[in-house]
Design a protein around this motif. Structure first.
Motif, PDB file in Angstrom:
ATOM      1  N   PHE A 121       0.835  -1.203  -0.055  1.00 54.69           N
ATOM      2  CA  PHE A 121      -0.092  -0.031   0.015  1.00 54.69           C
ATOM      3  C   PHE A 121       0.823   1.350  -0.011  1.00 54.69           C
ATOM      4  CE2 PHE A 121      -3.635  -2.341   2.276  1.00 54.69           C
ATOM      5  CZ  PHE A 121      -4.137  -2.908   1.048  1.00 54.69           C
ATOM      6  N   LEU A 122       2.163   1.380   0.817  1.00 55.30           N
ATOM      7  CA  LEU A 122       2.740   2.567   0.942  1.00 55.30           C
ATOM      8  C   LEU A 122       3.501   2.666  -0.620  1.00 55.30           C
ATOM      9  CD1 LEU A 122       4.317   2.012   4.329  1.00 55.30           C
ATOM     10  CD2 LEU A 122       2.407   3.620   3.519  1.00 55.30           C
ATOM     11  N   THR A 123       3.864   1.634  -1.268  1.00 53.41           N
ATOM     12  CA  THR A 123       4.457   1.994  -2.491  1.00 53.41           C
ATOM     13  C   THR A 123       3.431   2.603  -3.425  1.00 53.41           C
ATOM     14  OG1 THR A 123       5.934  -0.048  -2.459  1.00 53.41           O
ATOM     15  CG2 THR A 123       5.460   0.719  -4.576  1.00 53.41           C
ATOM     16  N   ALA A 124       2.116   2.109  -3.299  1.00 52.23           N
ATOM     17  CA  ALA A 124       1.037   2.783  -4.224  1.00 52.23           C
ATOM     18  C   ALA A 124       0.947   4.070  -3.771  1.00 52.23           C
ATOM     19  CB  ALA A 124      -0.323   1.942  -3.882  1.00 52.23           C
ATOM     20  N   ALA A 125       1.116   4.579  -2.619  1.00 49.65           N
ATOM     21  CA  ALA A 125       1.097   5.887  -2.147  1.00 49.65           C
ATOM     22  C   ALA A 125       2.013   6.736  -2.343  1.00 49.65           C
ATOM     23  CB  ALA A 125       0.821   5.964  -0.332  1.00 49.65           C
ATOM     24  N   ARG A 126       3.109   6.316  -2.290  1.00 47.55           N
ATOM     25  CA  ARG A 126       4.462   6.846  -2.828  1.00 47.55           C
ATOM     26  C   ARG A 126       4.346   7.361  -4.464  1.00 47.55           C
ATOM     27  NH1 ARG A 126       7.398   2.987   0.565  1.00 47.55           N
ATOM     28  NH2 ARG A 126       7.356   4.224   2.646  1.00 47.55           N
ATOM     29  N   LEU A 127       3.849   6.109  -5.148  1.00 53.67           N
ATOM     30  CA  LEU A 127       3.685   6.858  -6.479  1.00 53.67           C
ATOM     31  C   LEU A 127       2.588   7.281  -6.929  1.00 53.67           C
ATOM     32  CD1 LEU A 127       3.857   2.946  -7.903  1.00 53.67           C
ATOM     33  CD2 LEU A 127       5.469   4.628  -8.351  1.00 53.67           C
ATOM     34  N   ARG A 128       1.537   7.456  -6.004  1.00 53.95           N
ATOM     35  CA  ARG A 128       0.429   8.304  -6.325  1.00 53.95           C
ATOM     36  C   ARG A 128       0.994   9.873  -5.881  1.00 53.95           C
ATOM     37  NH1 ARG A 128      -4.153   9.791  -9.202  1.00 53.95           N
ATOM     38  NH2 ARG A 128      -5.934  10.169  -7.880  1.00 53.95           N
ATOM     39  N   ALA A 129       1.575   9.929  -4.806  1.00 53.08           N
ATOM     40  CA  ALA A 129       2.161  11.344  -4.442  1.00 53.08           C
ATOM     41  C   ALA A 129       3.027  11.895  -5.534  1.00 53.08           C
ATOM     42  CB  ALA A 129       2.756  11.149  -3.183  1.00 53.08           C
ATOM     43  N   ALA A 130       3.597  11.065  -5.994  1.00 56.53           N
ATOM     44  CA  ALA A 130       4.564  11.549  -7.348  1.00 56.53           C
ATOM     45  C   ALA A 130       3.809  12.036  -8.575  1.00 56.53           C
ATOM     46  CB  ALA A 130       5.528  10.287  -7.834  1.00 56.53           C
ATOM     47  N   GLU A 131       2.678  11.231  -8.709  1.00 60.21           N
ATOM     48  CA  GLU A 131       1.789  11.377  -9.796  1.00 60.21           C
ATOM     49  C   GLU A 131       1.302  12.706  -9.622  1.00 60.21           C
ATOM     50  OE1 GLU A 131      -2.303   9.581 -11.748  1.00 60.21           O
ATOM     51  OE2 GLU A 131      -1.436   8.541 -10.053  1.00 60.21           O
ATOM     52  N   LEU A 132       0.687  13.002  -8.521  1.00 54.07           N
ATOM     53  CA  LEU A 132       0.012  14.239  -8.286  1.00 54.07           C
ATOM     54  C   LEU A 132       0.795  15.462  -7.880  1.00 54.07           C
ATOM     55  CD1 LEU A 132      -2.708  12.883  -5.983  1.00 54.07           C
ATOM     56  CD2 LEU A 132      -3.068  13.379  -8.277  1.00 54.07           C
ATOM     57  N   GLY A 133       2.403  15.629  -7.878  1.00 60.59           N
ATOM     58  CA  GLY A 133       3.195  16.297  -7.902  1.00 60.59           C
ATOM     59  C   GLY A 133       3.303  17.017  -6.355  1.00 60.59           C
ATOM     60  N   VAL A 134       3.256  15.818  -5.286  1.00 59.98           N
ATOM     61  CA  VAL A 134       3.011  16.172  -3.969  1.00 59.98           C
ATOM     62  C   VAL A 134       3.981  15.529  -3.265  1.00 59.98           C
ATOM     63  CG1 VAL A 134       0.630  17.073  -4.036  1.00 59.98           C
ATOM     64  CG2 VAL A 134       1.156  14.773  -3.475  1.00 59.98           C
ATOM     65  N   ALA A 135       5.041  14.970  -3.760  1.00 62.01           N
ATOM     66  CA  ALA A 135       6.060  14.151  -3.042  1.00 62.01           C
ATOM     67  C   ALA A 135       6.830  14.671  -2.066  1.00 62.01           C
ATOM     68  CB  ALA A 135       6.678  13.281  -4.116  1.00 62.01           C
ATOM     69  N   GLU A 136       6.971  16.043  -2.376  1.00 60.66           N
ATOM     70  CA  GLU A 136       7.951  16.866  -1.586  1.00 60.66           C
ATOM     71  C   GLU A 136       7.189  17.169  -0.131  1.00 60.66           C
ATOM     72  OE1 GLU A 136       9.548  19.905  -3.547  1.00 60.66           O
ATOM     73  OE2 GLU A 136      10.697  18.775  -4.628  1.00 60.66           O
ATOM     74  N   ARG A 137       5.770  17.057  -0.085  1.00 62.69           N
ATOM     75  CA  ARG A 137       4.857  17.560   0.903  1.00 62.69           C
ATOM     76  C   ARG A 137       4.392  16.437   1.771  1.00 62.69           C
ATOM     77  NH1 ARG A 137       2.664  21.442  -2.869  1.00 62.69           N
ATOM     78  NH2 ARG A 137       0.619  20.286  -2.867  1.00 62.69           N
ATOM     79  N   VAL A 138       4.403  15.355   1.278  1.00 63.81           N
ATOM     80  CA  VAL A 138       3.892  14.270   2.247  1.00 63.81           C
ATOM     81  C   VAL A 138       5.126  13.121   2.352  1.00 63.81           C
ATOM     82  CG1 VAL A 138       1.549  14.856   1.574  1.00 63.81           C
ATOM     83  CG2 VAL A 138       2.613  12.956   0.057  1.00 63.81           C
ATOM     84  N   GLY A 139       4.903  12.435   3.272  1.00 65.86           N
ATOM     85  CA  GLY A 139       5.949  11.273   3.699  1.00 65.86           C
ATOM     86  C   GLY A 139       5.105  10.144   3.913  1.00 65.86           C
ATOM     87  N   PHE A 140       5.660   8.925   3.712  1.00 64.46           N
ATOM     88  CA  PHE A 140       4.955   7.592   3.979  1.00 64.46           C
ATOM     89  C   PHE A 140       5.875   6.874   4.777  1.00 64.46           C
ATOM     90  CE2 PHE A 140       2.413   9.366   0.687  1.00 64.46           C
ATOM     91  CZ  PHE A 140       1.178   9.329   1.228  1.00 64.46           C
ATOM     92  N   GLU A 141       5.341   6.173   5.974  1.00 59.54           N
ATOM     93  CA  GLU A 141       6.558   5.308   6.666  1.00 59.54           C
ATOM     94  C   GLU A 141       5.744   4.030   6.969  1.00 59.54           C
ATOM     95  OE1 GLU A 141       7.803   7.418  10.397  1.00 59.54           O
ATOM     96  OE2 GLU A 141       7.910   9.486   9.298  1.00 59.54           O
ATOM     97  N   ARG A 142       6.775   3.001   7.106  1.00 63.44           N
ATOM     98  CA  ARG A 142       6.287   1.759   7.321  1.00 63.44           C
ATOM     99  C   ARG A 142       6.373   1.586   8.787  1.00 63.44           C
ATOM    100  NH1 ARG A 142       7.655  -3.664   7.796  1.00 63.44           N
ATOM    101  NH2 ARG A 142       6.056  -4.994   6.715  1.00 63.44           N
ATOM    102  N   GLY A 143       5.332   1.085   9.507  1.00 63.84           N
ATOM    103  CA  GLY A 143       5.298   0.621  10.722  1.00 63.84           C
ATOM    104  C   GLY A 143       4.144   0.345  11.449  1.00 63.84           C
ATOM    105  N   ASP A 144       3.816  -0.074  12.482  1.00 64.75           N
ATOM    106  CA  ASP A 144       2.606  -0.240  13.354  1.00 64.75           C
ATOM    107  C   ASP A 144       2.177   1.099  13.832  1.00 64.75           C
ATOM    108  OD1 ASP A 144       0.701  -0.920  15.167  1.00 64.75           O
ATOM    109  OD2 ASP A 144       1.902  -2.154  16.517  1.00 64.75           O
ATOM    110  N   ALA A 145       0.932   1.412  13.224  1.00 70.80           N
ATOM    111  CA  ALA A 145       0.239   2.571  13.299  1.00 70.80           C
ATOM    112  C   ALA A 145      -0.185   2.830  14.881  1.00 70.80           C
ATOM    113  CB  ALA A 145      -0.938   2.804  12.611  1.00 70.80           C
ATOM    114  N   GLY A 146      -0.078   1.710  15.508  1.00 69.47           N
ATOM    115  CA  GLY A 146      -0.727   1.932  16.922  1.00 69.47           C
ATOM    116  C   GLY A 146       0.603   2.203  17.968  1.00 69.47           C
ATOM    117  N   ALA A 147       1.664   1.859  17.381  1.00 67.98           N
ATOM    118  CA  ALA A 147       2.915   2.178  18.044  1.00 67.98           C
ATOM    119  C   ALA A 147       3.685   3.401  17.835  1.00 67.98           C
ATOM    120  CB  ALA A 147       3.792   0.946  18.112  1.00 67.98           C
ATOM    121  N   TYR A 148       3.225   4.217  16.693  1.00 67.99           N
ATOM    122  CA  TYR A 148       3.911   5.211  16.048  1.00 67.99           C
ATOM    123  C   TYR A 148       4.226   6.333  17.052  1.00 67.99           C
ATOM    124  CZ  TYR A 148       5.103   8.980  12.862  1.00 67.99           C
ATOM    125  OH  TYR A 148       5.852   9.801  12.099  1.00 67.99           O
ATOM    126  N   GLN A 149       5.372   6.938  17.183  1.00 69.44           N
ATOM    127  CA  GLN A 149       5.562   8.023  18.199  1.00 69.44           C
ATOM    128  C   GLN A 149       5.604   9.227  17.356  1.00 69.44           C
ATOM    129  OE1 GLN A 149       5.762   7.629  21.585  1.00 69.44           O
ATOM    130  NE2 GLN A 149       5.107   5.657  20.870  1.00 69.44           N
TER     131      GLN A 149
END
Length: 251
Positions: free
Chosen positions: A70-98
């Motif tokens: 899913f994150l690979t798809a998200a990064r490709l979508r960000a690049a497609e929409l020209g917003v890759a410099e404004r958004v970032g995607f991190e792999r990890g357990d969302a319930g433990a994210y600090q």
């Protein structure tokens, strides 16, 4: 379902919940998003909300999810929409994210409150990252009418896990949050979400050997999910995104 099974079933989806593209953008409008604001989206899936809002409103932010697919798809979508410099995607357990405390104008968990063992715990996870006066978005199913025991068994959750629409309001208020807006799915958007899964799974099953390690589970999921949606889910289960903020003192 395992994470891998979700990746198969939702391979053709951009939005991994029953909301439509139009309502996704409406949600951004009702949140009154402004250029330069920062968003945190826990269990972000393919990041469609974050990337589309970055394109439309000029916001930035971070999405967190367990699925590298899913994150690979998200990064490709960000690049497609020209917003890759404004958004970032991190792999990890969302319930433990600090997250950095108070660093985000909008925080969200759309359709994945299991990361906090329910609405109350997820609100606490998100609250730490929210700036004073910011907005919190919770996507959550709710019961449209009392359901029989066999419906809960078929849908795969306990009767206490979700509640009515007003009962959902009670849970928000018990957690110290005020409901200020909401965007709800309807029967058609539920159908579109689940029926696209049926097609994706059917295509996948036709493309892999019959003895593939996931094939039996996916065949069972397809048969069970299709029948359960038509018999119970369309009638008894609603879904929506609820816009919250901290209740005012004394309220």
């Amino acid at each position: 379902m395992s994470l891998r099974h979700h990746e198969i079933a939702e391979s053709g989806h951009r939005i991994l919940n029953p909301i439509t593209e139009e309502k996704l953008m409406l949600l951004g409008e009702v949140c009154r998003l402004e250029e330069g604001q920062r968003l945190l989206d826990l269990a972000c899936g393919k990041g469609e909300m974050l990337t589309r809002w970055a394109e439309r409103y000029g916001v930035g932010g971070v999405g967190v999810d367990l699925s590298e697919v899913f994150l690979t798809a998200a990064r490709l979508r960000a690049a497609e929409l020209g917003v890759a410099e404004r958004v970032g995607f991190e792999r990890g357990d969302a319930g433990a994210y600090q997250a950095e405390p108070g660093a985000f104008d909008v925080v969200s968990c759309i359709g994945a409150t299991w990361i906090g063992d329910g609405v109350g715990g997820t609100i606490e996870l998100l609250r730490r990252a929210l700036r004073p006066g910011g907005l919190m978005l919770i996507g959550e199913p709710y019961l449209t009418e009392p359901a029989p025991e066999e419906a809960f068994e078929a849908m795969g959750f306990d009767p206490e896990e979700f509640t009515s629409l007003v009962g959902t309001l009670d849970r928000f208020e018990a957690a110290g949050m005020e409901l200020v807006e909401m965007v709800l799915a309807d029967g058609d958007s539920w159908d579109r979400y689940v029926a696209e899964q049926w097609f994706a799974i059917s295509d996948w099953l036709r493309a892999v050997p019959a003895d593939h390690q996931d094939a039996a589970d996916m065949r069972e999921f397809l048969a069970h999910g299709r029948r359960t949606h038509l018999e119970y889910q369309r009638r008894y289960l609603g879904w929506g995104v609820f816009v919250l903020r901290e209740a005012a003192p004394g309220k």
